[in-house]
Every structure is written in C-alpha cells, then in structure tokens.
Design an enzyme around this catalytic site. Structure first.
Site, PDB file in Angstrom:
ATOM      1  N   GLU A 127       0.867  -1.187   0.000  1.00 22.23           N
ATOM      2  CA  GLU A 127       0.000   0.000   0.000  1.00 22.23           C
ATOM      3  C   GLU A 127       0.894   1.224   0.000  1.00 22.23           C
ATOM      4  OE1 GLU A 127      -2.826  -0.060   3.151  1.00 22.23           O
ATOM      5  OE2 GLU A 127      -3.487  -2.093   2.715  1.00 22.23           O
ATOM      6  N   ALA A 130       2.591   1.007   3.211  1.00 23.29           N
ATOM      7  CA  ALA A 130       2.930  -0.313   3.724  1.00 23.29           C
ATOM      8  C   ALA A 130       3.586  -1.166   2.656  1.00 23.29           C
ATOM      9  CB  ALA A 130       1.671  -1.016   4.239  1.00 23.29           C
ATOM     10  N   GLN A 336      28.492  -1.087 -20.979  1.00 23.44           N
ATOM     11  CA  GLN A 336      29.811  -0.474 -21.151  1.00 23.44           C
ATOM     12  C   GLN A 336      30.581  -1.154 -22.290  1.00 23.44           C
ATOM     13  OE1 GLN A 336      30.296   2.157 -19.463  1.00 23.44           O
ATOM     14  NE2 GLN A 336      32.384   2.642 -20.082  1.00 23.44           N
ATOM     15  N   ILE A 337      30.526  -2.468 -22.351  1.00 24.60           N
ATOM     16  CA  ILE A 337      31.227  -3.195 -23.423  1.00 24.60           C
ATOM     17  C   ILE A 337      30.634  -2.829 -24.784  1.00 24.60           C
ATOM     18  CG2 ILE A 337      31.537  -5.521 -24.420  1.00 24.60           C
ATOM     19  CD1 ILE A 337      31.943  -6.507 -21.502  1.00 24.60           C
ATOM     20  N   GLY A 340      28.468   3.019 -27.181  1.00 22.91           N
ATOM     21  CA  GLY A 340      27.296   3.794 -27.578  1.00 22.91           C
ATOM     22  C   GLY A 340      26.133   2.929 -28.020  1.00 22.91           C
ATOM     23  N   GLU A 363       9.654  -7.142  -3.666  1.00 22.47           N
ATOM     24  CA  GLU A 363       9.622  -8.236  -2.686  1.00 22.47           C
ATOM     25  C   GLU A 363      10.710  -8.041  -1.628  1.00 22.47           C
ATOM     26  OE1 GLU A 363       8.673 -12.097  -4.157  1.00 22.47           O
ATOM     27  OE2 GLU A 363       7.957 -11.300  -6.054  1.00 22.47           O
ATOM     28  N   GLU A 367      18.163  -3.683   1.147  1.00 24.60           N
ATOM     29  CA  GLU A 367      18.371  -3.336   2.548  1.00 24.60           C
ATOM     30  C   GLU A 367      17.539  -4.236   3.463  1.00 24.60           C
ATOM     31  OE1 GLU A 367      17.882  -1.218   0.020  1.00 24.60           O
ATOM     32  OE2 GLU A 367      19.929  -0.450  -0.038  1.00 24.60           O
TER      33      GLU A 367
END
Lengths: 380, 257
Positions: A127, A130, A336-337, A340, A363, A367
């Site tokens: 929510e 929540a 990066q490899i 562009g 989910e 942290e």
C-alpha cells in the site's frame, strides 16, 4: 554433495531454453516499447502445463520442484524479464499462498484456474504506506454476519488485470491498538473493486503492474485465507519463496546480458582487433561470468533447501540480495562493453538494466534482505 | 495403428562443432533429436491421437541416446526402444542401421513407420528407404502432408520446390520433410511422466544379429568443417559495366560459368 540437475530438470531447461529463444525473445523489444502484455506467450505456456509447475497434480499442477521453477523463471528472464516477472509472480505470489494456506475447497476453486492458466496469479500486499512494514497497512475488512466488507487500496500489484481473483491483506481487527492482519481472497470482478494499470515504469514495461481500489467490496467469510490474524506471517512465508523467483530472474537477466556482451565483444573490431582480444574487455567478461555463476549456484541452493523442506528464509534473502545486485552490475558492464550501441534500445542491454533495477526493490529491497540475513545471523 | 518412429541422436549443428583427429569432439558438443525426426515424432503423435494406437520410438546408438528417447516420450510417444550397439560395434552405416532396424521390426505388427528425411549429421537419407525395402513395404520420402483413411493413404511430397500428390496403402514407411507439421515442445506433465514410460534396451544378441552381418560398407575417409565463408564483394560503377564485370568474375574467378 551432488551438483547435477535431474533428468527432468535438464529436460525442462532444454525445453524452456528453446521456447525462450524461439517464442519469447523475438517480440521482446516491441513489447517493451508498446507496453504490451505477453498474453499469447502465456497461452502457450499454459498449453505446455508450465503455469501450475510446482503445485499438486490434483489441482491441475505438475508437481515439479522449486529448482525447476527457478530454471523456468531464469530462462524466460534471460530473453524477456517482463515475461519472467509475470511468471514468477503468478507462481510464487499468486499460486503459492493458496497452496500453502488454502483449504481443499479454496484450492479447487482458486488454485486450479491458476494452474491451468485460466487466471493469472496475483497477491495484494503493498500500500502507499505499507511495504515490508506491513504494520502500515490501512486496508480494512469488517466482518458482519458472515461477510467481510473491504475498503482500501493497494499499489504496485503484479498481474491483477489478468487475475480472476487474488488474495490481499487487510486489517480484520484492532486489539489494544494493534492491528490484526489477515489474508482474504477477493474475486476481481466483485462490485466496488477497481483495477488500474496506469503506471509509467522505468522497466518491465510488458508486465502488468496495477493499483487496486476497494470500495465496500463484499466477500463471504469463507474467503479468509489461512488463519485469521496470521496475514503478516503468511505473507512473510510467501515472500521467502518469491525471493527465489526474483533471484532466478536476476540470474536470467544477467546471463542474457553476458551472452550479448560476449557476442558483441567478438564481433566489434577496434584498432584492427575484436575488442574481446583486449584484456580490458576480458577482465570485464570474466567478472561478469563469475558473478552469474555464483549467483545461479546459490539460487539453486536456496531452491534445493526449500525442496528438502528445510529452512531457507536466510538463503532466499542471500540469493535475492546477491543476485539482484550482481544483475545490475553485470548489465552495467554489458552496456559499457557495447559502448554507444549499448545505450540504444536495439541492442537490448539497456532494457536489461532497466528491468534489473526492480529486482533490488521488489519483494523487499536489498536493505530489507540484509536485515533478514542479519536477523538470522544474530539469532544463531 | 501401430506406429514406429526412427529417431537419431545428432550433434546440434547450431552449436559450435570442433573437429580434431578426424573426429567430431563429443566433449562440450550439444546433442539433440535430429530435427527432421522431430517432424516424424510429431506426425506420429497426431496420427495416434486421431486414429488411436501406439507410438514407439526406436533408436540405435549408445546409452547416451536414452536422453533423446526420453524427450520423445515427453513429447507424447508411448514407448521407446534403444538398440544399444555401444559394446558390439565401433561404427554404423546406412546398411548396418537398416539391417538392425529390419531385424527388430520384422516380427512386429507395423502399420506405419516414420523417419526424418535425412539426419543432419550424415545426411544420407538412406536408412528409411533401405528399411522399407528389407521389410518389403511401400515407402515415400520427403513428405509434407499425410492423410490416412482406413488403409488408404494420401501423401503430398516435396519435390525440390514443387509438390507431388501420391496415393498408397498401409503398411508404409514415410520420411518427413520440413513443413509436415510444427513439432510441439514437450509439456511439463509430459516431462514428469517420461521417466515412467517403458524404455526397452536391446543388444545385437537379443535380435540374433551376428556382428559380421552388420559390418559397415562405407568407409569414412576424412571429416572436415566447411571452409570459412569469405567476405562478399560489392561492385560499383555503371550498371552495364557492373553486369559485364560480374559475368567476367563468375567466369574467371568463381569459375561457375
């Protein structure tokens, strides 16, 4: 110690690899651009009996194990993470709580259509105030006679537009100012139940993410899922399994990004050589491969513990935390490899990175996973 | 309907293939059901579902071929037979394969035998027709459509870019061409049940075959990978001049005209 997949798991892997490459991969860019839900893909998966994978045969499932679930989720996510998360949520958030806590009648009525693919599985917990702090739940279900009347709203709910019913958490009582939270099964076509899918997301654009609004939605008391007041506990148990799904998704996305980076590094020529010939590229690829491999091995371990009926809550949190963070790192290096080109939609690795970011959040954020892990360590 | 499908375990030619010491390296190679055999399996399952009966998949090879048979069982075949020649024979060719299959099938009640048009490894396309000849039954190769009505059979056959319509009768052997159907993915319940389905393992002794009877008639002289494809060339200039140059190059350089 036995490190091999079983014959069945291997056959599922082979089948899903082919299916992912032949059926899921071709439209992935387009679906991301148009935010198109992969409905036909899931019709095919339903025909193949994949939608009820880990659930008992008596409810239309296939009785396969959690490792097989991780394999399917990984293979789908390797080519299209939107398809992967739809599947993972269908099984681990939609089907699993019904299977874990439902009565026989509830399973026949609500789990069977999930197994056959007639309904997608979804679960309403989050929510506005929540998420992992379920204590912030504000949705209320008032029991009068033998009917619950539910009012409130839920957000970020996966698959609900395609679900015929879903379980959601609501406050069923207040005891000394403490909320009693229970899970209740609600049909999505109930009067007063509105489902909106208007979010503009960073990634996972082809998956269905919704807001649920419940205004005086009435369901019979028998729709209570599991034990009254156990809603939060049940939800934590559900999430343990869901975390294996998220971790498997992360492994799939990272593997897909690595595959693309390897192919590109071999093709792309600079200074007269393929960039794969340069150690700068090789070191990146090696680091990426190390991470993917370690994450996969650990996801299998968490899944295996669950299949053995042993505690796996800490391991699921470790798998989810490590795999989702490594997926972001691997996607970053894959872009990066590509240089562009990697920033362009056509090369797909940018989508992989946008999709992967959710895995550090959904989910339970990274942290929160660390809190779960620490709690286990400190309790030992 | 008693339907038999001939299945071969082959290298996955979409994966990397390494040749060393005149042999294809098996380590690290991926193995699959020969893709043309998948059409045969799919057709057999569809015919059984429509007409009733039983589908038996048969292969010759080693212990490892059980994986491909199990996959066919997961797709929906009813039974599998592995004729294991690992200990008896070092090599097989079209002659010996057809002979072994004929010895196995000669006492069986056979209505229909399906096989792939060719195997993507050897690519001879001979085992099916040779087997039909040994069994003394009709055969049609490279089919793209199969209709069965009682014992009458109507077939459409691929003839290099065109189609030929044939009528024949059971018992019959056909080989499947691309386009016959769209092979299904094994279903999950199919995969879970595959292990419980019967898989019979036979050796040459069980078929009363003497090793001398199946001595190969083909000698492999050399195995090598196709040459690397060279980069193409784009001609430029006036159209007329380009055409002239193209014809000239085809004649002097490519030596095709």
């Amino acid at each position: 110690m036995f490190f091999d997949l079983t014959d069945e798991q291997r056959m599922i892997q082979r089948t899903m690899k082919e299916f992912a490459d032949e059926v899921v991969a071709p439209g992935a860019i387009e679906r991301d651009r148009k935010k198109a839900f992969p409905k036909e893909i899931f019709q095919q998966l339903a025909e193949m009996g994949i939608m009820g994978l880990p659930f008992p045969e008596e409810y239309g499932g296939a009785g396969a194990d959690t490792i097989s679930f991780a394999i399917v989720t990984e293979e789908l996510s390797r080519v299209c993470a939107s398809t992967g998360i739809t599947y993972s949520a269908h099984i681990s958030l939609g089907g699993a709580p019904l299977n874990l806590f439902g009565t026989k009648e509830q399973k026949e009525r609500y789990l069977t259509p999930i197994c056959t693919g007639e309904s997608f599985g979804a679960f309403g917990l989050t929510e506005a105030n929540a998420g992992s702090d379920a204590g912030g739940t504000e949705t209320r279900a008032v029991l009068e006679g033998n009917q619950f009347t539910i009012n409130g709203s839920k957000m970020f709910i996966t698959n609900a537009s395609y679900a015929k019913h879903l379980a959601l958490t609501a406050i069923t009582d207040l005891k000394d100012g403490k909320k009693e939270i229970s899970a209740i099964i609600v049909p999505t076509d109930a009067k007063g139940f509105t489902i909106k899918d208007e979010y503009e997301k960073m990634g996972l654009n082809a998956s269905n993410t919704t807001e649920l609004i419940l205004e005086n939605v009435v369901v019979p008391e028998e729709n209570l899922l599991g034990v009254r007041g156990n809603g939060f506990k049940q939800f934590l148990q559900t999430l343990d399994g869901g975390r294996i799904g998220i971790a498997a998704m992360a492994v799939g996305i990272a593997q897909g990004a690595l595959n693309k980076a390897v192919r590109y590094a071999k093709e792309r020529k600079q200074f007269g050589r393929a960039i794969a010939d340069f150690q700068a590229t090789q070191f990146k690829l090696a680091d990426m491969a190390v991470k993917v491999d370690i994450a996969r091995t650990y996801v299998y371990k968490a899944a295996w513990l669950k299949d053995q009926g042993r505690p796996f809550s800490k391991e699921a949190a470790i798998a989810k935390y490590y795999a989702s963070e490594m997926a972001m790192e691997v996607c970053d290096e894959a872009i990066q490899i590509h240089g562009g080109y990697g920033y362009m939609r056509e090369y797909e690795v940018e989508r992989y990175m946008r999709d992967a970011k959710l895995l550090e959040i959904g989910e339970g954020t990274s942290e929160v996973q660390k809190l779960v892990i620490a709690r286990h360590i400190l309790a030992d | 309907m008693n339907i038999y499908v001939l299945v071969k375990r082959t290298f996955d030619t979409e994966e990397k293939i390494v040749v060393s010491g005149g042999k294809i390296q098996e380590d690290g190679a991926e193995f699959i059901i020969n893709p043309y055999d998948e059409y045969a399996i799919e057709e057999a399952i569809q015919k059984r579902d429509a007409l009733g009966g039983k589908v038996t998949v048969v292969t010759i090879g080693g212990e490892d071929a059980e994986k491909q048979l199990r996959t066919a069982l997961a797709m929906g075949a009813d039974e599998a037979v592995l004729i294991n020649t690992e200990d008896d024979l070092d090599e097989l060719d079209q002659y010996s394969s057809a002979y072994i299959l004929a010895e196995y099938l000669k006492d069986k009640e056979v209505d229909l035998i399906l096989a792939g048009n060719v195997a993507i490894d050897g690519g001879s396309g001979q085992v099916g027709p040779r087997l039909a000849d040994l069994l003394g039954i009709n055969y049609v190769t490279t089919i793209t459509s199969l209709e069965i009505d009682g014992t009458n059979v109507k077939i459409v056959r691929d003839i290099e870019g065109d189609s030929e319509v044939l009528e024949t009768t059971l018992p019959l052997l056909v080989t499947a061409q691309q386009g016959l159907n769209e092979p299904r993915y094994p279903s999950l319940p199919g995969i879970m049940k595959a292990k419980k389905k019967p898989l019979e393992e036979l050796e040459l002794d069980d078929l009363d075959i003497d090793e001398d009877d199946v001595e190969v008639k083909v000698e492999t002289v050399e195995i090598y990978l196709p040459p690397q494809k060279a980069a193409g060339r784009v001609l430029d200039g006036e159209l007329q001049a380009q055409v002239k140059e193209l014809v000239n190059l085809l004649h002097t350089e490519a030596k095709v005209i």
